[in-house]
Scaffold this motif. Sequence first.
Motif, mmCIF file in Angstrom:
data_model
loop_
_atom_site.group_PDB
_atom_site.id
_atom_site.type_symbol
_atom_site.label_atom_id
_atom_site.label_comp_id
_atom_site.label_asym_id
_atom_site.label_seq_id
_atom_site.Cartn_x
_atom_site.Cartn_y
_atom_site.Cartn_z
ATOM 1 N N SER A 1 0.744 -1.158 0.063
ATOM 2 C CA SER A 1 -0.027 -0.040 0.034
ATOM 3 C C SER A 1 0.841 1.389 -0.064
ATOM 4 O O SER A 1 0.477 2.288 -0.372
ATOM 5 C CB SER A 1 -1.015 -0.017 1.292
ATOM 6 O OG SER A 1 -0.214 -0.169 2.474
ATOM 7 N N ARG A 2 2.159 0.973 0.211
ATOM 8 C CA ARG A 2 2.995 2.364 0.304
ATOM 9 C C ARG A 2 3.604 2.691 -0.868
ATOM 10 O O ARG A 2 4.462 3.572 -1.101
ATOM 11 C CB ARG A 2 4.076 2.108 1.421
ATOM 12 C CG ARG A 2 3.492 1.843 2.519
ATOM 13 C CD ARG A 2 4.532 1.758 3.984
ATOM 14 N NE ARG A 2 3.967 1.335 4.935
ATOM 15 C CZ ARG A 2 3.236 1.631 5.910
ATOM 16 N NH1 ARG A 2 2.657 2.571 5.445
ATOM 17 N NH2 ARG A 2 3.213 1.163 7.113
ATOM 18 N N TRP A 3 3.487 1.862 -2.230
ATOM 19 C CA TRP A 3 4.176 2.266 -3.571
ATOM 20 C C TRP A 3 3.980 3.489 -3.716
ATOM 21 O O TRP A 3 4.915 4.374 -4.270
ATOM 22 C CB TRP A 3 3.612 1.204 -4.312
ATOM 23 C CG TRP A 3 4.207 1.654 -5.772
ATOM 24 C CD1 TRP A 3 3.477 2.024 -6.874
ATOM 25 C CD2 TRP A 3 5.633 1.324 -6.150
ATOM 26 N NE1 TRP A 3 4.615 2.163 -7.943
ATOM 27 C CE2 TRP A 3 5.675 1.827 -7.332
ATOM 28 C CE3 TRP A 3 6.794 1.082 -5.365
ATOM 29 C CZ2 TRP A 3 6.873 2.015 -8.095
ATOM 30 C CZ3 TRP A 3 7.988 1.013 -6.010
ATOM 31 C CH2 TRP A 3 8.114 1.384 -7.443
ATOM 32 N N SER A 4 2.593 4.025 -3.800
ATOM 33 C CA SER A 4 2.669 5.554 -4.126
ATOM 34 C C SER A 4 3.354 6.487 -3.428
ATOM 35 O O SER A 4 4.039 7.488 -4.035
ATOM 36 C CB SER A 4 0.966 5.848 -4.038
ATOM 37 O OG SER A 4 0.489 5.907 -2.958
ATOM 38 N N VAL A 5 3.627 6.213 -2.226
ATOM 39 C CA VAL A 5 4.464 7.314 -1.283
ATOM 40 C C VAL A 5 5.881 6.912 -1.581
ATOM 41 O O VAL A 5 6.536 7.791 -1.891
ATOM 42 C CB VAL A 5 4.326 7.056 0.092
ATOM 43 C CG1 VAL A 5 5.260 7.803 1.012
ATOM 44 C CG2 VAL A 5 2.739 7.096 0.499
ATOM 45 N N SER B 1 7.475 5.585 -4.311
ATOM 46 C CA SER B 1 7.735 5.963 -5.636
ATOM 47 C C SER B 1 8.113 7.128 -6.016
ATOM 48 O O SER B 1 8.416 7.560 -6.829
ATOM 49 C CB SER B 1 6.823 4.993 -6.811
ATOM 50 O OG SER B 1 5.336 5.753 -6.645
ATOM 51 N N ALA B 2 7.533 7.908 -5.443
ATOM 52 C CA ALA B 2 7.619 9.509 -5.549
ATOM 53 C C ALA B 2 8.595 10.168 -4.653
ATOM 54 O O ALA B 2 8.883 11.429 -4.960
ATOM 55 C CB ALA B 2 6.146 10.100 -5.046
#
Length: 142
Positions: free
Chosen positions: A72-76, A78-79
């Motif tokens: 669930s932390r990929w969006s955090v 990857s940025a």
Amino acid sequence: MFLWMKAFHIISMVCWFAVLFYLPRLFVYHSMSEDKISRERFSVMERKLLRGIGLPSMIATILLGIGLAAGSRWSVYSAEAWFWAKLACVAILLAYHHMCGRYYRQLLSDSCSKSHVFFRWFNEIPVVLLIAIVCLVVVNSK
């Protein structure tokens, strides 16, 4: 589940780094050995360390890291620039692990041209990578 994965990621990383710290030290002693019995003993120690501990802990570290990042932390993650810098360090670490395997095979066949002095310096690379990875994660992760 995330915290369990994180705990086992750290444990496997510690095991992997233990191998990457000790294996080149064995290369130092192996390259200095002058008798067949010593070279054979170092070859056995290196093989057990590389294949018995190094490979499984490297695979576990990578798979658990992928699981942690892809969750669930990929969006955090990857940025964030620190995350990509950490992955670059891990890529260098994978190349280093591969080089250790190559040097092991060369030492095994008595075809390694590297000296004990080279391996003493080579042994310092994972220290620098460990410092970089830990600082990137601890200082920057939220």
